[in-house]
Write a protein that holds these residues in place. Structure first.
Motif, PDB file in Angstrom:
ATOM      1  N   LEU A   1       0.837  -1.205   0.000  1.00 40.97           N
ATOM      2  CA  LEU A   1       0.000   0.000   0.000  1.00 40.97           C
ATOM      3  C   LEU A   1       0.872   1.255   0.000  1.00 40.97           C
ATOM      4  O   LEU A   1       0.562   2.235  -0.676  1.00 40.97           O
ATOM      5  CB  LEU A   1      -0.933   0.017   1.223  1.00 40.97           C
ATOM      6  CG  LEU A   1      -2.105  -0.972   1.211  1.00 40.97           C
ATOM      7  CD1 LEU A   1      -2.916  -0.834   2.500  1.00 40.97           C
ATOM      8  CD2 LEU A   1      -3.012  -0.749  -0.002  1.00 40.97           C
ATOM      9  N   GLY A   2       1.981   1.197   0.768  1.00 43.49           N
ATOM     10  CA  GLY A   2       2.896   2.339   0.803  1.00 43.49           C
ATOM     11  C   GLY A   2       3.413   2.665  -0.587  1.00 43.49           C
ATOM     12  O   GLY A   2       3.365   3.820  -1.036  1.00 43.49           O
ATOM     13  N   ALA A   3       3.884   1.642  -1.288  1.00 37.14           N
ATOM     14  CA  ALA A   3       4.433   1.856  -2.637  1.00 37.14           C
ATOM     15  C   ALA A   3       3.335   2.287  -3.606  1.00 37.14           C
ATOM     16  O   ALA A   3       3.547   3.157  -4.455  1.00 37.14           O
ATOM     17  CB  ALA A   3       5.112   0.580  -3.130  1.00 37.14           C
ATOM     18  N   ALA A   4       2.154   1.688  -3.460  1.00 40.24           N
ATOM     19  CA  ALA A   4       1.055   2.032  -4.364  1.00 40.24           C
ATOM     20  C   ALA A   4       0.643   3.493  -4.191  1.00 40.24           C
ATOM     21  O   ALA A   4       0.390   4.201  -5.169  1.00 40.24           O
ATOM     22  CB  ALA A   4      -0.142   1.109  -4.113  1.00 40.24           C
TER      23      ALA A   4
ATOM     24  N   PRO B   1       8.247  -4.125  -2.961  1.00 43.84           N
ATOM     25  CA  PRO B   1       6.818  -4.216  -2.634  1.00 43.84           C
ATOM     26  C   PRO B   1       6.054  -4.814  -3.811  1.00 43.84           C
ATOM     27  O   PRO B   1       6.308  -4.456  -4.965  1.00 43.84           O
ATOM     28  CB  PRO B   1       6.412  -2.753  -2.405  1.00 43.84           C
ATOM     29  CG  PRO B   1       7.671  -2.075  -1.975  1.00 43.84           C
ATOM     30  CD  PRO B   1       8.775  -2.769  -2.750  1.00 43.84           C
ATOM     31  N   VAL B   2       5.143  -5.747  -3.515  1.00 42.36           N
ATOM     32  CA  VAL B   2       4.497  -6.510  -4.587  1.00 42.36           C
ATOM     33  C   VAL B   2       3.691  -5.606  -5.528  1.00 42.36           C
ATOM     34  O   VAL B   2       3.546  -5.909  -6.712  1.00 42.36           O
ATOM     35  CB  VAL B   2       3.630  -7.665  -4.004  1.00 42.36           C
ATOM     36  CG1 VAL B   2       2.476  -7.136  -3.170  1.00 42.36           C
ATOM     37  CG2 VAL B   2       3.130  -8.585  -5.101  1.00 42.36           C
TER      38      VAL B   2
ATOM     39  N   ALA C   1      -0.712  -7.274  -7.353  1.00 44.41           N
ATOM     40  CA  ALA C   1      -0.327  -5.871  -7.548  1.00 44.41           C
ATOM     41  C   ALA C   1      -1.545  -5.040  -7.913  1.00 44.41           C
ATOM     42  O   ALA C   1      -1.758  -3.943  -7.380  1.00 44.41           O
ATOM     43  CB  ALA C   1       0.737  -5.756  -8.640  1.00 44.41           C
ATOM     44  N   ARG C   2      -2.380  -5.569  -8.786  1.00 38.54           N
ATOM     45  CA  ARG C   2      -3.582  -4.829  -9.184  1.00 38.54           C
ATOM     46  C   ARG C   2      -4.514  -4.639  -7.992  1.00 38.54           C
ATOM     47  O   ARG C   2      -5.081  -3.574  -7.787  1.00 38.54           O
ATOM     48  CB  ARG C   2      -4.291  -5.538 -10.349  1.00 38.54           C
ATOM     49  CG  ARG C   2      -3.671  -5.133 -11.698  1.00 38.54           C
ATOM     50  CD  ARG C   2      -4.448  -5.686 -12.862  1.00 38.54           C
ATOM     51  NE  ARG C   2      -4.205  -7.119 -12.997  1.00 38.54           N
ATOM     52  CZ  ARG C   2      -5.145  -8.043 -12.992  1.00 38.54           C
ATOM     53  NH1 ARG C   2      -6.403  -7.708 -12.882  1.00 38.54           N
ATOM     54  NH2 ARG C   2      -4.819  -9.313 -13.117  1.00 38.54           N
ATOM     55  N   ALA C   3      -4.631  -5.718  -7.185  1.00 39.72           N
ATOM     56  CA  ALA C   3      -5.505  -5.627  -6.010  1.00 39.72           C
ATOM     57  C   ALA C   3      -5.008  -4.538  -5.049  1.00 39.72           C
ATOM     58  O   ALA C   3      -5.804  -3.746  -4.533  1.00 39.72           O
ATOM     59  CB  ALA C   3      -5.566  -6.971  -5.292  1.00 39.72           C
TER      60      ALA C   3
ATOM     61  N   ALA D   1      -6.742  -0.989  -4.072  1.00 35.76           N
ATOM     62  CA  ALA D   1      -7.025  -0.682  -2.660  1.00 35.76           C
ATOM     63  C   ALA D   1      -6.496   0.709  -2.312  1.00 35.76           C
ATOM     64  O   ALA D   1      -7.153   1.479  -1.607  1.00 35.76           O
ATOM     65  CB  ALA D   1      -6.405  -1.736  -1.751  1.00 35.76           C
ATOM     66  N   ALA D   2      -5.311   1.046  -2.843  1.00 31.30           N
ATOM     67  CA  ALA D   2      -4.727   2.367  -2.581  1.00 31.30           C
ATOM     68  C   ALA D   2      -5.617   3.462  -3.168  1.00 31.30           C
ATOM     69  O   ALA D   2      -5.829   4.510  -2.544  1.00 31.30           O
ATOM     70  CB  ALA D   2      -3.322   2.443  -3.175  1.00 31.30           C
ATOM     71  N   ARG D   3      -6.170   3.202  -4.351  1.00 34.93           N
ATOM     72  CA  ARG D   3      -7.066   4.205  -4.955  1.00 34.93           C
ATOM     73  C   ARG D   3      -8.322   4.375  -4.110  1.00 34.93           C
ATOM     74  O   ARG D   3      -8.837   5.481  -3.955  1.00 34.93           O
ATOM     75  CB  ARG D   3      -7.433   3.788  -6.387  1.00 34.93           C
ATOM     76  CG  ARG D   3      -6.255   3.968  -7.355  1.00 34.93           C
ATOM     77  CD  ARG D   3      -6.493   3.299  -8.682  1.00 34.93           C
ATOM     78  NE  ARG D   3      -7.613   3.867  -9.427  1.00 34.93           N
ATOM     79  CZ  ARG D   3      -8.079   3.334 -10.552  1.00 34.93           C
ATOM     80  NH1 ARG D   3      -7.530   2.249 -11.053  1.00 34.93           N
ATOM     81  NH2 ARG D   3      -9.093   3.893 -11.164  1.00 34.93           N
TER      82      ARG D   3
END
Lengths: 270, 90
Positions: free
Chosen positions: A23-26, A224-225, A235-237, A241-243
């Motif tokens: 989530l951090g990277a996203a 990060p994945v 990664a898409r999930a 989630a970040a969005r």
């Protein structure tokens, strides 16, 4: 002021650290300033998942004890300019984190970042309650499996009573992240359904991350994945989630199994 | 498991769901996790205790969430055979 997210679960091994890093990277990928904070004193691992284990000089406890300044302990990510890590210490003294010390560090961080993401240790002891203390949003990481759901329910109760928000009479915004979701077992009826878990815990759904070898592979590389192979299913999930965390209204996709005719036959017969 | 059984059983997930629902409704009560239920429990205890002697542990409140209807189940255990006239008079 930053939004403070705590990634928590009660149970160990469900994917808290993977989720914190992902989530951090996203979020950082969208240009936001993000810091991920490891609260697992004595058993740090977020540095490893982020691929920063060889660059740790000072840590969270050094900052609290006044042996280092916060900017000295922050590690900048090699791939994303706006992503930082505050590592936990490897000291065995669990009381090294104090309430006042944590308050001060979180306050400083929230002045300089858009998101502060706290990676909680497993359990419901001091480290876990300190990690959730400042949370605006709690990401409750849960596997579709009985012991994980039970522990998540326990954590929800603690989020409603032991956080600063709870003390002020407000509520922490709690979101469920279902991880290690196995579409094959789901189709066979041997795994709790998403609706079951949502119904039992009555939390809004942040996302469903499928069980995938991509998660292990990304951790092997220390990436990060969510940014290792952005087209992979986990990664898409995580990026979705970040969005959602940023306020986008995005429908959650339930992972489906990808099988040919032959595979379908084998699955039924298995 | 035989092929036949595999094809015609529903899987183990419903068992997991049922066990969890029972366990968690109990644990939430014990730990006071669910605010609505624990305050309902306190209110009911106060109302009943005004008329009949009744202990905290003997009030059980359960909520089964569902659509289109949820069921609130209240169970109060009172020791001994309750004398109806006496309780009315008290």
């Amino acid at each position: 002021m930053a939004k403070i997210i705590t990634v928590t679960s009660g149970k160990g091994g469900v994917g808290k650290t993977t989720t914190t890093a992902a989530l951090g990277a996203a979020l950082a990928r969208t240009g936001d300033k993000v810091v991920v904070v490891d609260f697992d004193v004595g058993l740090r691992n977020l540095d490893l998942i982020m691929g920063a284990e060889r660059r740790v000089v000072y840590d969270f406890v050094n900052v609290i004890q006044g042996d280092a300044r916060l900017p000295q302990a922050l590690i900048k990510d090699k791939r994303l300019d706006s992503l930082f890590l505050l590592p936990a210490s490897q000291t065995r003294d669990k009381d090294a984190l104090t309430e006042e010390g944590v308050d001060k560090v979180i306050e400083d961080l929230s002045r300089h970042f858009d998101w502060v993401i706290c990676d909680s240790p497993a359990g419901i002891e001091r480290g876990a309650t300190l990690a959730m203390r400042h949370a605006d949003i709690a990401v409750v990481v849960t596997n579709p499996e009985v012991s994980s759901v039970r522990d998540s329910d326990r954590i929800v109760g603690i989020l409603d009573s032991k956080t600063l928000k709870a003390e002020r009479g407000e509520t922490v915004d709690k979101r469920l992240l279902l991880t290690r979701y196995d579409a094959v077992r789901a189709a066979r009826g041997d795994m709790l359904k998403t609706e079951d878990v949502l119904d039992i815990l009555s939390l809004p759904l942040l996302g469903i991350v499928p069980e995938s070898p991509d998660v292990l592979r990304a951790s092997n590389f220390g990436v990060p994945v969510s940014i290792h192979d952005p087209d992979s299913a986990p990664a898409r999930a995580y990026n979705d989630a970040a969005r959602r965390l940023k306020g986008e209204d995005l429908a959650v996709e339930v992972p489906k199994q990808k099988l040919g005719l032959f595979g379908k036959f084998l699955r039924r017969a298995a | 498991m035989t092929l036949w059984k595999r094809l015609f059983t529903n899987g183990s997930a419903p068992q997991a769901r049922e066990r969890l629902q029972i366990l968690l409704s109990h644990e939430r009560q014990m730990l006071g996790g669910d605010d609505l239920l624990s305050s309902l429990r306190e209110d009911i205890l106060a109302a009943v205790a005004k008329r009949v002697p009744c202990e905290r542990d003997s009030v059980k409140v359960r909520l089964e969430r569902g659509t289109p209807m949820s069921v609130l189940e209240i169970e109060v255990e009172i020791r001994g055979n309750v004398d109806l006239r006496m309780t009315q008079a008290a």
